[in-house]
Design a protein around this motif. Structure first.
Motif, PDB file in Angstrom:
ATOM      1  N   LEU A  65       0.859  -1.177   0.000  1.00 18.43           N
ATOM      2  CA  LEU A  65       0.000   0.000   0.000  1.00 18.43           C
ATOM      3  C   LEU A  65       0.896   1.228   0.000  1.00 18.43           C
ATOM      4  O   LEU A  65       1.734   1.392   0.898  1.00 18.43           O
ATOM      5  N   ASP A 193     -13.825  -4.512  -8.047  1.00 20.25           N
ATOM      6  CA  ASP A 193     -13.550  -3.585  -6.955  1.00 20.25           C
ATOM      7  C   ASP A 193     -13.632  -4.323  -5.622  1.00 20.25           C
ATOM      8  O   ASP A 193     -14.215  -5.408  -5.514  1.00 20.25           O
ATOM      9  N   PHE A 216     -11.856   0.144  -2.883  1.00 19.78           N
ATOM     10  CA  PHE A 216     -10.677  -0.235  -3.657  1.00 19.78           C
ATOM     11  C   PHE A 216     -11.135  -0.398  -5.112  1.00 19.78           C
ATOM     12  O   PHE A 216     -11.832  -1.352  -5.445  1.00 19.78           O
ATOM     13  N   TRP A 257      -5.064  -1.437  -7.298  1.00 16.50           N
ATOM     14  CA  TRP A 257      -6.357  -0.841  -6.942  1.00 16.50           C
ATOM     15  C   TRP A 257      -6.111   0.560  -6.385  1.00 16.50           C
ATOM     16  O   TRP A 257      -5.181   0.770  -5.585  1.00 16.50           O
ATOM     17  N   VAL A 259      -7.033   3.225  -3.815  1.00 15.05           N
ATOM     18  CA  VAL A 259      -7.645   3.195  -2.489  1.00 15.05           C
ATOM     19  C   VAL A 259      -8.315   4.542  -2.232  1.00 15.05           C
ATOM     20  O   VAL A 259      -7.687   5.598  -2.361  1.00 15.05           O
ATOM     21  N   LEU A 296      -2.919   0.328  -3.950  1.00 15.94           N
ATOM     22  CA  LEU A 296      -2.591  -1.018  -3.478  1.00 15.94           C
ATOM     23  C   LEU A 296      -2.140  -1.839  -4.672  1.00 15.94           C
ATOM     24  O   LEU A 296      -2.852  -1.938  -5.667  1.00 15.94           O
TER      25      LEU A 296
END
Length: 496
Positions: A65, A193, A216, A257, A259, A296
């Motif tokens: 992350l 997602d 996400f 993804w 965030v 992420l």
């Protein structure tokens, strides 16, 4: 020349015979003293730990992350305290209702469970690929899951059980609408997602509380199977999603993804027209827009599936300083049930397993139990307080008190007045769909409801139709026509 490694028992004893049992003569019985045989067979008999009651079929990977935006006005959590900060993470995807050997392209929600290894402890965010769920009170969870499993008489999956429960619990309608759309059969795990789903708390450096939802957003683009494509893939490759995730990471095509969060000031929660702690509802983005947080990325496959993916244990109870709970009833129930499930499946010391272990400092007075592997505290005291060690409870981590406004403890009806609008959001969702998505949704509902059978078939079907009508008249009529029902009879079940 490097010598070959010696074959040993689990206790480290080298041995020479790993293929032939010790017998009395070449054709005689096996001796009880052949310990190697017993060790191999006894361990083999215990290789399968109890599978998860839900989310048994899963895939996972490690990643990072990276924080891209400053949200310290909302939270003091160290994971978010600096733009550019990187935190190691583990993400496990899963189907919900199927057994470990089931196909991972089944129509089902997908688990989206994250573990962040932060310097203030491990933070678990245990959600799904949907922002809502089927129920909003944890007392109903076991009953709901029973309907998704096998009929106690036939030992087969039962559309009758499933639709009977849903028709008796209209709070399920929002999630059912999502499930019956093509979002219920995502194209693997990379193209969907993820959501924290529950409402959580953020607490900032000034001890102010905000309510928050986590999102996400896949950067691979949304991609779903149709019902027919998913059915074909179930027969062709029941491990499609596992293989897809594994090979893309192995090939350096790391899924990512974005965030994002929604934030609600604490004071607004009491008067907002939607119960912000109701897991069957979403917060409209027009009222609480998405706020960027970070990226992420999954970039490392576990070197052993069982050690990492199968033994991974996630619990919404595991929050860190700056992140807290909310009055979300389902969240409150999961705070208890998830760690309890892990203690049953993996043992009381499940957090010492490497995938679950906090890589930073851990100090407590837990001792003993099966598979204690960390020295068990040595000769240090196993009680608190004591006069011998220097472990203390740091008051800097104390959270602000909850203001419960002197509310009376009672068993409140979860669907009481002002809590019983189960139709607006699923109706709005249907009306937002394009024509192809609407047709697929109707077809999938009709195919599933066609499986209702038995003496209560008409009662269950008409009761569920009433919910579809209340969500959207056109949707209800299309489903009734698809089921080839007598429309004059069906009209009796339309809302006034």
């Amino acid at each position: 020349m490097v010598p070959n490694k010696k074959l040993t028992t689990a206790s480290g004893r080298p041995f020479a015979e790993n293929e032939n049992s010790q017998t009395i003569g070449p054709r005689g019985p096996i001796l009880l003293q052949d310990y190697i045989l017993h060790e191999k067979m006894a361990h083999f008999n215990r290789e399968r730990i109890p599978e998860r009651v839900v989310h048994a079929k899963g895939s996972g990977a490690y990643g990072t992350l990276t924080i891209t935006h400053d949200i310290t006005q909302y939270t003091r959590a160290k994971v978010f305290n600096q733009v550019g900060k990187e935190t190691r993470a583990f993400l496990r995807f899963s189907t919900v209702g199927g057994e470990k050997g089931s196909a991972d392209t089944e129509r089902d929600p997908r688990g989206f469970a994250l573990k962040f290894y932060t310097e203030d402890g491990n933070w678990d965010l245990v959600g799904n690929n949907t922002p809502v769920f089927f129920i909003k009170d944890p007392k109903k969870f076991g009953d709901f899951i029973h309907t998704q499993k096998r009929d106690p008489y036939t030992n087969c999956k039962s559309p009758t059980m499933i639709w009977d429960f849903w028709s008796l619990n209209p709070e399920s309608l929002h999630q059912v609408t999502i499930l019956m759309s093509d979002r219920g059969t995502p194209y693997g795990y990379r193209h969907m997602d993820g959501f924290g789903s529950h409402t959580f708390s953020f607490i900032n450096a000034q001890n102010q509380r905000f309510y928050v939802k986590f999102h996400f957003k896949t950067q691979q683009g949304i991609k779903n199977f149709t019902d027919e494509e998913a059915g074909e893939m179930r027969g062709k490759n029941p491990d499609f999603a596992q293989h897809d995730l594994l090979t893309h990471i192995d090939n350096g095509e790391f899924p990512r993804w974005a965030v994002k969060i929604q934030v609600m000031p604490e004071a607004e929660a009491a008067t907002y027209h939607i119960n912000p702690f109701d897991l069957t509802k979403v917060w409209p983005h027009g009222d609480y827009p998405l706020i960027d947080v970070g990226i992420l990325e999954l970039n490392e496959n576990p070197d052993n599936y069982f050690a990492h993916v199968e033994q991974a244990a996630f619990a919404p109870a595991h929050v860190v300083d700056g992140i807290g709970y909310s009055p979300d009833k389902m969240l409150q129930g999961r705070i208890l049930s998830y760690p309890d499930a892990h203690r049953y499946r993996l043992g009381a010391n499940y957090e010492q397993i490497p995938v679950n272990r906090c890589p930073f400092m851990v100090n407590n007075y837990q001792r003993d139990g099966q598979m204690r592997i960390d020295g068990n505290g040595g000769k240090n005291p196993n009680y608190f307080p004591n006069s011998f060690d220097d472990i203390e409870a740091d008051q800097h981590y104390k959270e602000p008190a909850w203001d419960v406004n002197a509310q009376v403890a009672d068993w409140y009806d979860r669907n009481a007045e002002n809590e019983n609008d189960h139709y607006t959001q699923p109706g709005n969702l249907y009306r937002l769909m394009d024509e192809t998505a609407k047709k697929d949704l109707i077809k999938n509902i009709v195919n599933s409801m066609s499986g209702i059978e038995g003496p209560k078939k008409d009662e269950i079907t008409n009761r569920q139709l009433c919910h579809w009508f209340r969500a959207d008249i056109g949707l209800g009529m299309a489903i009734a026509q698809g089921l080839q029902l007598d429309l004059s009879e069906t009209m009796k079940h339309m809302p006034a």
